[in-house]
Design a protein around this motif. Sequence first.
Motif: not given
Length: 309
Positions: A51-52, A54-65, A68-69, A71-82
């Motif tokens: 989970r760590k 996948i989330s760090v790799f995918l969920m930072n694309t639109w962040n300014d910085k 590293w952490d 919400p669990h439900e956001d990671i769940d959704q990201t894994i399913d969509e991936l």
Amino acid sequence: MPKLHKSNVPHLQKMHTQLKFGKKTQPIEFVNQLEAIDVQIVHAPTVAEFRKTISVFLMNTWNDKIQWDFPHEDIDQTIDELFRYELLPTAMETINITWSVNGMDMIDTTHLIRHRLFSFAAQVHGDRDMRDDRVMVKPGIMANADFFERYKQITTMARDLYTDMLDSGLVHGLDTRTIMPRNFEHFYMVRCTIKDLIGYCIMRGDEQIQTTVDNVIAMKLWLEVLKKYPFLAGLVDFRKPDSFYQRQSAKGKTNIFPPNAKNDNFDWCEEQFYHPIGREEFPGGDVYLRIREDLLKQIDAIKKEHTHV
């Protein structure tokens, strides 16, 4: 440099192989191959690491910085969509699985190593004595007593010639091994990404073109993956029709077997196939069906759910 006694060679390490020259041979153990196949996960990320990553790799694309952490439900959704290919699939390549497979014969190993994105470590034969190795027998051969008896005689004669040549000291191991039949047991260590593992299971799960050994390895591998990652349940369906076979056979292209029930959606005749009857209609075909049913029950019992540790 002169040849020395081993006691005079400093830092001499222990040999990797076990010397068996002159060891009396025992009767060969002939085993039903489909019941001997064993697949184990050697190493894989923990659920938390999965989970760590996948989330760090995918969920930072639109962040300014870099964050590293999440919400669990956001990671769940990201894994399913991936894994529905709704996000950049490259992220699947960050999850590496190392696994072992035992119970193959030499022909089966050639199927495995065709997967060029995998990494392999193989069991050797040139400087490893094979006299104690088991033989993997196809259920279809075991089902015919006369053929099976001849099979055992020929295999034993080949093994005995192998050991006679090796023990004579007149033929070295790289040459003696060439008399050994392809039916002796082999194992491999494999490293692959989760993306390529899923592709392997889908491809080798084809019940019309692939062998029963490939089918069982694929099902056992996927079962072990689901035990670790139940949130991947449903991504490989071993009951679905084999679409490549259907498209190919519908054109009259040569295939080995006529369609089974799940693939019978096109016009065909016996003459377009190498054999006129289906794979499981041959003697011994019930062994695969029994193992398949048991493995699918175990796979079905694992329900899709996200765990966080």
